[in-house]
Design a protein around this motif. Structure first.
Motif, PDB file in Angstrom:
ATOM      1  N   ALA A   1     -10.398  -3.651  29.564  1.00  0.00           N
ATOM      2  CA  ALA A   1     -10.191  -3.778  31.007  1.00  0.00           C
ATOM      3  C   ALA A   1     -11.436  -3.334  31.766  1.00  0.00           C
ATOM      4  O   ALA A   1     -11.859  -3.992  32.735  1.00  0.00           O
ATOM      5  CB  ALA A   1      -8.980  -2.951  31.431  1.00  0.00           C
ATOM      6  N   TYR A   2     -12.029  -2.222  31.337  1.00  0.00           N
ATOM      7  CA  TYR A   2     -13.243  -1.769  32.005  1.00  0.00           C
ATOM      8  C   TYR A   2     -14.366  -2.789  31.865  1.00  0.00           C
ATOM      9  O   TYR A   2     -15.074  -3.102  32.835  1.00  0.00           O
ATOM     10  CB  TYR A   2     -13.720  -0.423  31.455  1.00  0.00           C
ATOM     11  N   LEU A   3     -14.547  -3.331  30.674  1.00  0.00           N
ATOM     12  CA  LEU A   3     -15.625  -4.295  30.450  1.00  0.00           C
ATOM     13  C   LEU A   3     -15.434  -5.546  31.309  1.00  0.00           C
ATOM     14  O   LEU A   3     -16.404  -6.111  31.819  1.00  0.00           O
ATOM     15  CB  LEU A   3     -15.690  -4.668  28.969  1.00  0.00           C
ATOM     16  N   ILE A   4     -14.191  -5.965  31.494  1.00  0.00           N
ATOM     17  CA  ILE A   4     -13.920  -7.126  32.353  1.00  0.00           C
ATOM     18  C   ILE A   4     -14.243  -6.792  33.805  1.00  0.00           C
ATOM     19  O   ILE A   4     -14.896  -7.576  34.509  1.00  0.00           O
ATOM     20  CB  ILE A   4     -12.452  -7.566  32.213  1.00  0.00           C
ATOM     21  N   ALA A   5     -13.805  -5.626  34.269  1.00  0.00           N
ATOM     22  CA  ALA A   5     -14.038  -5.242  35.664  1.00  0.00           C
ATOM     23  C   ALA A   5     -15.507  -5.005  35.948  1.00  0.00           C
ATOM     24  O   ALA A   5     -16.001  -5.280  37.043  1.00  0.00           O
ATOM     25  CB  ALA A   5     -13.231  -3.988  35.997  1.00  0.00           C
TER      26      ALA A   5
ATOM     27  N   VAL B   1       6.154 -11.498  46.899  1.00  0.00           N
ATOM     28  CA  VAL B   1       7.429 -11.150  46.267  1.00  0.00           C
ATOM     29  C   VAL B   1       7.903  -9.781  46.736  1.00  0.00           C
ATOM     30  O   VAL B   1       9.018  -9.621  47.223  1.00  0.00           O
ATOM     31  CB  VAL B   1       7.301 -11.171  44.726  1.00  0.00           C
ATOM     32  N   ASP B   2       7.033  -8.774  46.565  1.00  0.00           N
ATOM     33  CA  ASP B   2       7.365  -7.432  47.047  1.00  0.00           C
ATOM     34  C   ASP B   2       6.112  -6.746  47.586  1.00  0.00           C
ATOM     35  O   ASP B   2       5.960  -6.573  48.782  1.00  0.00           O
ATOM     36  CB  ASP B   2       8.050  -6.594  45.959  1.00  0.00           C
ATOM     37  N   ALA B   3       5.183  -6.374  46.698  1.00  0.00           N
ATOM     38  CA  ALA B   3       3.949  -5.713  47.132  1.00  0.00           C
ATOM     39  C   ALA B   3       2.816  -6.144  46.206  1.00  0.00           C
ATOM     40  O   ALA B   3       3.050  -6.430  45.020  1.00  0.00           O
ATOM     41  CB  ALA B   3       4.102  -4.195  47.092  1.00  0.00           C
ATOM     42  N   PRO B   4       1.586  -6.201  46.725  1.00  0.00           N
ATOM     43  CA  PRO B   4       0.457  -6.584  45.870  1.00  0.00           C
ATOM     44  C   PRO B   4       0.278  -5.600  44.718  1.00  0.00           C
ATOM     45  O   PRO B   4       0.630  -4.416  44.817  1.00  0.00           O
ATOM     46  CB  PRO B   4      -0.745  -6.542  46.826  1.00  0.00           C
ATOM     47  N   VAL B   5      -0.289  -6.086  43.623  1.00  0.00           N
ATOM     48  CA  VAL B   5      -0.670  -5.203  42.531  1.00  0.00           C
ATOM     49  C   VAL B   5      -1.755  -4.248  43.036  1.00  0.00           C
ATOM     50  O   VAL B   5      -2.639  -4.640  43.805  1.00  0.00           O
ATOM     51  CB  VAL B   5      -1.197  -6.026  41.338  1.00  0.00           C
ATOM     52  N   ALA B   6      -1.685  -2.988  42.627  1.00  0.00           N
ATOM     53  CA  ALA B   6      -2.668  -1.981  43.064  1.00  0.00           C
ATOM     54  C   ALA B   6      -3.975  -2.154  42.269  1.00  0.00           C
ATOM     55  O   ALA B   6      -4.337  -1.318  41.436  1.00  0.00           O
ATOM     56  CB  ALA B   6      -2.102  -0.582  42.886  1.00  0.00           C
ATOM     57  N   ILE B   7      -4.675  -3.239  42.544  1.00  0.00           N
ATOM     58  CA  ILE B   7      -5.828  -3.637  41.740  1.00  0.00           C
ATOM     59  C   ILE B   7      -6.947  -2.597  41.818  1.00  0.00           C
ATOM     60  O   ILE B   7      -7.543  -2.232  40.801  1.00  0.00           O
ATOM     61  CB  ILE B   7      -6.325  -5.028  42.190  1.00  0.00           C
ATOM     62  N   ARG B   8      -7.236  -2.120  43.019  1.00  0.00           N
ATOM     63  CA  ARG B   8      -8.331  -1.150  43.164  1.00  0.00           C
ATOM     64  C   ARG B   8      -8.020   0.145  42.424  1.00  0.00           C
ATOM     65  O   ARG B   8      -8.886   0.706  41.737  1.00  0.00           O
ATOM     66  CB  ARG B   8      -8.599  -0.858  44.646  1.00  0.00           C
ATOM     67  N   ALA B   9      -6.811   0.636  42.546  1.00  0.00           N
ATOM     68  CA  ALA B   9      -6.442   1.872  41.856  1.00  0.00           C
ATOM     69  C   ALA B   9      -6.512   1.704  40.342  1.00  0.00           C
ATOM     70  O   ALA B   9      -6.916   2.627  39.619  1.00  0.00           O
ATOM     71  CB  ALA B   9      -5.047   2.313  42.277  1.00  0.00           C
ATOM     72  N   LEU B  10      -6.140   0.534  39.847  1.00  0.00           N
ATOM     73  CA  LEU B  10      -6.234   0.277  38.411  1.00  0.00           C
ATOM     74  C   LEU B  10      -7.686   0.234  37.955  1.00  0.00           C
ATOM     75  O   LEU B  10      -8.019   0.692  36.857  1.00  0.00           O
ATOM     76  CB  LEU B  10      -5.512  -1.026  38.066  1.00  0.00           C
ATOM     77  N   LYS B  11      -8.548  -0.315  38.793  1.00  0.00           N
ATOM     78  CA  LYS B  11      -9.981  -0.300  38.452  1.00  0.00           C
ATOM     79  C   LYS B  11     -10.485   1.137  38.375  1.00  0.00           C
ATOM     80  O   LYS B  11     -11.227   1.493  37.454  1.00  0.00           O
ATOM     81  CB  LYS B  11     -10.785  -1.086  39.496  1.00  0.00           C
ATOM     82  N   ARG B  12     -10.098   1.954  39.330  1.00  0.00           N
ATOM     83  CA  ARG B  12     -10.528   3.354  39.283  1.00  0.00           C
ATOM     84  C   ARG B  12     -10.020   4.039  38.015  1.00  0.00           C
ATOM     85  O   ARG B  12     -10.731   4.842  37.399  1.00  0.00           O
ATOM     86  CB  ARG B  12     -10.037   4.112  40.522  1.00  0.00           C
ATOM     87  N   PHE B  13      -8.803   3.723  37.611  1.00  0.00           N
ATOM     88  CA  PHE B  13      -8.228   4.309  36.400  1.00  0.00           C
ATOM     89  C   PHE B  13      -9.115   4.055  35.189  1.00  0.00           C
ATOM     90  O   PHE B  13      -9.403   4.961  34.408  1.00  0.00           O
ATOM     91  CB  PHE B  13      -6.816   3.742  36.185  1.00  0.00           C
ATOM     92  N   VAL B  14      -9.562   2.800  35.010  1.00  0.00           N
ATOM     93  CA  VAL B  14     -10.364   2.512  33.815  1.00  0.00           C
ATOM     94  C   VAL B  14     -11.808   2.985  33.967  1.00  0.00           C
ATOM     95  O   VAL B  14     -12.439   3.357  32.980  1.00  0.00           O
ATOM     96  CB  VAL B  14     -10.320   1.017  33.438  1.00  0.00           C
TER      97      VAL B  14
END
Length: 270
Positions: free
Chosen positions: A43-47, A74-87
């Motif tokens: 995931a990190y390498l992709i980001a 549908v409900d709420a966007p995926v927390a894409i930025r927070a997931l990037k920070r995670f990796v």
């Protein structure tokens, strides 16, 4: 007409609005999927692949990918930025693993055998261009008017929101590719564009937009009316302005909140 079972590139692009919305077209869906599958390193390498400032974007990006995310219907966007920070916290420049994974992210650095490129401006755009050009095999020199690299990442975003040590590590990792830098260099004073072109085969101009806009209202030039960008630039360079007892911030975006929170810190002696 393409087969529905084998969609063409345009179909994929139209159906990946998160990727299309990203200025560097990061494949957000791919790295979110990798995280869901527990493949955090992948995931990190992709980001990181299209973006030398992945660790910074995981913290302060405006996240247009989330605005475009189809899950938001549908409900709420995926927390894409927070997931990037995670990796990035596990594998980016802020991690112990960075020294090996960083090189894996961009692959081997080719010898500088192509034409020399001069980059005028050492902010995010100039450094990103220098990074990509160096990986293509060009020798690159960055010319920056200030006494430090980073541009508005350093001069505009408050330190409480973006640690200066993290910025330095991101920049150092780029410069490690073999990029030369000349600080305190002003085009027109230290050299003309023609003189720079005599040193390089091409120039990339990335001078930035470190100025705010004034309101088209009577009184916008009165004492005590400050543009938020200029206010933040001065504070981040160590200057202080008397703001009085009451302060009104006009606007509701990131810059407005940065100005308001910075003013509160100044009032508290921070």
């Amino acid at each position: 007409m393409p087969s529905p079972t084998v969609p063409d590139a345009k179909w994929l692009w139209d159906n990946e609005p998160c990727r299309a919305a990203c200025p560097v077209h990061t494949d957000a869906g791919a790295y979110v999927t990798a995280i869901a599958e527990g493949r955090f390193r992948d995931a990190y390498l992709i980001a990181r692949a299209p973006n030398p400032f992945a660790s910074i974007c995981g913290r302060v990006c405006a996240a247009p990918c989330e605005t475009a995310c189809r899950r938001g219907t549908v409900d709420a966007p995926v927390a894409i930025r927070a997931l990037k920070r995670f990796v990035t916290e596990s594998f980016g420049v802020e991690s112990f693993a960075a020294s090996t994974i960083w090189h894996e992210a961009h692959g081997p650095v080719p010898p500088a055998t192509l034409g020399s490129i001069g980059v005028v401006g050492g902010g995010p755009a100039g450094l990103s261009a220098a990074y990509e050009l160096r990986l293509l095999g060009h020798p690159v020199t960055v010319y920056e008017a200030a006494d430090r690299l980073g541009g508005m990442m350093v001069l505009g975003i408050p330190e409480y929101r973006l640690a200066r040590g993290l910025i330095a590590r991101e920049i150092d990792a780029i410069l490690e590719l073999g990029i030369d830098v000349e600080l305190n260099f002003r085009v027109g004073r230290d050299a003309t564009l023609e003189e720079l072109l005599s040193r390089h085969e091409s120039l990339f101009l990335a001078v930035g937009t470190g100025q705010g806009r004034s309101l088209d209202l009577p009184g916008h030039q009165l004492d005590g009316v400050l543009r938020a960008v200029e206010f933040l630039l001065n504070v981040n360079q160590g200057f202080r302005a008397y703001l009085g007892q009451r302060l009104v911030v006009v606007g509701g975006g990131n810059v407005a909140f940065d100005a308001a929170r910075t003013a509160l810190r100044l009032a508290a002696g921070g």
